[in-house]
Design a protein around this motif. Structure first.
Motif, short mmCIF file in Angstrom:
data_model
loop_
_atom_site.label_atom_id
_atom_site.label_comp_id
_atom_site.label_asym_id
_atom_site.label_seq_id
_atom_site.Cartn_x
_atom_site.Cartn_y
_atom_site.Cartn_z
N LEU A 356 0.83 -1.20 0.00
CA LEU A 356 0.00 0.00 0.00
C LEU A 356 0.87 1.26 0.00
O LEU A 356 1.81 1.37 0.78
N ASP A 357 0.51 2.21 -0.86
CA ASP A 357 1.23 3.48 -0.92
C ASP A 357 0.57 4.48 0.02
O ASP A 357 -0.55 4.95 -0.23
N ARG A 358 1.26 4.80 1.12
CA ARG A 358 0.74 5.76 2.09
C ARG A 358 1.33 7.15 1.88
O ARG A 358 1.17 8.03 2.71
N GLY A 379 2.97 -4.50 -5.91
CA GLY A 379 2.06 -3.59 -5.23
C GLY A 379 2.21 -2.14 -5.66
O GLY A 379 3.00 -1.80 -6.55
N GLU A 380 1.47 -1.26 -4.98
CA GLU A 380 1.41 0.15 -5.36
C GLU A 380 2.75 0.86 -5.24
O GLU A 380 3.03 1.81 -5.97
N THR A 381 3.59 0.41 -4.31
CA THR A 381 4.85 1.12 -4.05
C THR A 381 6.02 0.59 -4.87
O THR A 381 7.15 1.05 -4.69
N CYS A 426 5.60 -2.13 3.83
CA CYS A 426 4.33 -1.48 3.49
C CYS A 426 3.17 -2.28 4.07
O CYS A 426 3.27 -3.50 4.24
N SER A 428 -0.52 -4.05 3.73
CA SER A 428 -0.91 -5.06 2.74
C SER A 428 -2.19 -4.73 1.99
O SER A 428 -2.57 -5.45 1.08
N TRP A 429 -2.85 -3.63 2.35
CA TRP A 429 -4.25 -3.47 1.97
C TRP A 429 -4.48 -3.14 0.51
O TRP A 429 -5.63 -3.01 0.08
N ASP A 430 -3.43 -2.95 -0.27
CA ASP A 430 -3.65 -2.74 -1.70
C ASP A 430 -4.03 -4.03 -2.41
O ASP A 430 -4.77 -4.02 -3.40
N GLN A 431 -3.55 -5.18 -1.87
CA GLN A 431 -3.82 -6.46 -2.52
C GLN A 431 -4.40 -7.51 -1.58
O GLN A 431 -4.91 -8.54 -2.04
#
Length: 450
Positions: A356-358, A379-381, A426, A428-431
């Protein structure tokens, strides 16, 4: 449990019907409170909703009607993960209605002493070590809190012969008022959960509440090497026991001559400890401090430290495949945790990272990449981590779609004696729904390589 009348005939609103909300609502009903439960995502057909309604508890599903907050409400009990910006909680605060988490209820009813553990990193490992050491010493511990078992459920079962070992997050601690553990352990303070707390000061304040109500008969275990922890310990009126990996503390727990010492007593040689990572020495020192105060024997401590290999998803050894060692550190949801994982190894390492990208960058990770020969990113990052990898001179950089592909790719680029570690840096909530799900998928993918 203690038979208390604190909540008798009180009007209590429980917000959030997860495990902790269900447990709190049932306990409060048992204690004679008039309970209303509100949950945004619950539906009438949910088993938990039906169970509460059969008890006579009112349950409001689907939205957060502000009409639930009125002058007649005496107390709000919130799920720890629900932010204080929630309209119901904000309104309750404006009307000076106390808002707590179920941890407060656990303390109020517990006949057993509580050992409470918090910190930005290492909570679960330290909690588990304390529990295992006390169990080995025959002290009848129970484990509870953020580690997965609802504290107020465990407290209902505890007697004076038990001790509850309770892992606590900042979310849980912020919702406490009278909570006072017999032994409080604060491991460290780093920037974390600022999306929830808003500022670091608010986060630090929440952590410090673990010491706030302690008195002279209690004990505060304090990380001597962490300035902010030492400052927070000044809130405590308890006996203070310091631990340090860098300084010999005659009255504390420390390292000398490649051994761990408690006060002036040698406990174990560091080389005999099987839990990997220099960062785990802090967790071990804190755990020893706590269990020695509860009368655990050195034999019990040594037995655990020579057999305990770690907690699942926290630098957990998974398998050795053709002389490649795989480690699952899915719990590493921030840069600090990943940096500590990388410091645990001195051999060529392949890092699997991303999530997840915060909004943060990862430049702070650069000093810890010197043993990293390859980075497999997802992932996003992934783009941000790829920049860091290139600037650090890492030659093998691969971007993949998911954790399963990352495992396969890592194995393909590895050599004998390499370490392959999932340490995402990071959330995990992006995937994934949780870091546990991410770690489980990693474990399954590793086993499929055989």
């Amino acid at each position: 449990m203690k038979k208390i009348s604190d909540y008798l005939h009180k009007n209590v609103l429980v917000i959030g019907l997860a495990k902790s909300g269900l447990a709190a609502a049932k306990l409060l009903h048992q204690l004679g409170a008039n309970v209303t439960v509100n949950d945004l995502k619950a539906v009438d057909s949910d088993a938990s909703v039906q169970e509460l309604r059969e008890l006579g508890v009112q349950v409001v599903c689907g939205d957060h009607p502000l009409s639930l907050i009125s002058d007649s409400v005496d107390l709000v009990v919130k799920n720890p993960g629900i932010p204080y910006s929630n309209p119901l909680i904000s309104l309750a605060e404006k009307q000076n209605i106390p808002t707590i988490t179920e941890v407060e209820l656990a303390y109020k009813i517990s006949e057993a002493d509580i050992i409470a553990i918090t910190g930005s990193n290492g909570k679960t490992t330290t909690t588990t070590l304390i529990y295992e050491m006390l169990k080995e010493a025959g002290k009848q511990p129970l484990i509870a809190g953020n580690i997965g078992t609802v504290a107020c459920e465990v407290a209902q079962l505890a007697t004076k012969d038990n001790v509850i070992v309770m892992e606590l997050s900042s979310f849980q601690l912020l919702g406490t008022i009278e909570f006072r553990p017999a032994i409080a352990v604060l491991l460290n303070i780093f920037d974390a959960h600022l999306d929830y707390h808003g500022t670091k000061d608010e986060y630090v304040y929440a952590k410090g509440k673990i010491y706030e109500n302690q008195i002279g008969t209690d004990a505060s275990i304090v990380n001597f090497d962490d300035r902010e922890v030492c400052e927070l310990s000044e809130k405590s009126h308890a006996e203070k026991l310091f631990f340090s990996t860098t300084t010999m503390l005659e009255g504390g727990t420390y390292i000398k001559d490649e051994s761990i010492w408690y006060k002036n007593e040698q406990i174990i040689l560091i080389k005999d400890i099987v839990l990997p990572g220099a960062h785990n020495l802090e967790n071990i020192l804190a755990a020893i401090s706590a269990v020695k105060l509860r009368g655990a024997t050195n034999d019990a401590i040594v037995k655990v430290l020579t057999s305990f290999k770690g907690v699942k998803h926290r630098l957990q050894f998974v398998e050795n495949i053709n002389n490649r060692r795989f480690y699952n550190d899915s719990k590493a949801t921030n840069i600090l945790a990943t940096s500590k994982a990388l410091q645990a190894f001195t051999v060529p390492t392949i890092l699997l990272a991303g999530g997840l990208d915060r909004g943060n960058e990862f430049d702070e990770l650069k000093p810890f990449l010197k043993h990293v020969k390859a980075m497999i990113l997802f992932g996003e990052t992934a783009p941000k981590l790829e920049r860091i990898a290139k600037e650090s001179g890492i030659e093998v950089i691969k971007r993949v779609d998911n954790v399963e592909q990352a495992v396969i790719t890592a194995y393909e680029v590895s050599d004998e004696d390499d370490v392959i570690v999932l340490s995402p840096a990071c959330a995990s909530w992006d995937q994934f729904k949780t870091f546990e799900e991410r770690g489980d998928i990693f474990i399954q993918a590793v086993h499929k390589l055989n």
